[in-house]
Design a protein around this motif. Structure first.
Motif: not given
Length: 133
Positions: A44-53, A79-86
């Motif tokens: 996936e190569n379009n995202s520009l930040d964690t939310v878009e990832n 921590e940030r990535s896990y909370v957002l993905l969850e």
């Protein structure tokens, strides 16, 4: 390496950037240089930040949602990535078990104090209730 432990698993690398530099491509190249077959890697190569990832990665997986998803990122970003993905997984009512070999839960008070607003804002974006300008 986890890819050897789970040979049937696919690896999704996520991260955009500029026209000439894509974070996901750097990760894909590293994996291939470390004996991971190219056909196991989804990019996936379009995202520009964690939310878009998160949003773009789940969109790529929408036709074949995995039962288990293992999040791998830097310790400082876990921590940030896990909370957002969850929260994104919950908001879409997806039946995915989320795991990480290093995530222990949000328990770092310094992290919470320093990142509270950013995390709140990104949770709002993940849940589609906060729009970035």
């Amino acid at each position: 390496m986890l890819s050897q432990q789970y040979p049937e698993a696919k690896i999704l690398v996520s991260g955009g950037g500029t026209k000439d530099f894509k974070e996901s491509h750097v990760m894909k190249t590293w994996l291939m240089n470390n004996l991971v077959s190219e056909d196991k890697i989804i990019e996936e190569n379009n995202s520009l930040d964690t939310v878009e990832n998160i949003i773009y990665s789940i969109e790529i997986l929408k036709d074949k949602i995995p039962k288990t998803l293992c999040l791998i990122t830097s310790q400082s970003h876990m921590e940030r990535s896990y909370v957002l993905l969850e929260e994104y997984i919950k908001s879409k009512d997806l039946k995915i078990q989320l795991m990480s070999k290093s995530y222990q839960g949000v328990n770092n008070l310094y992290y919470l104090e320093q990142e509270r607003f950013s995390l709140f804002k990104d949770l709002g974006r993940i849940l589609n209730i906060w729009y970035a300008n």
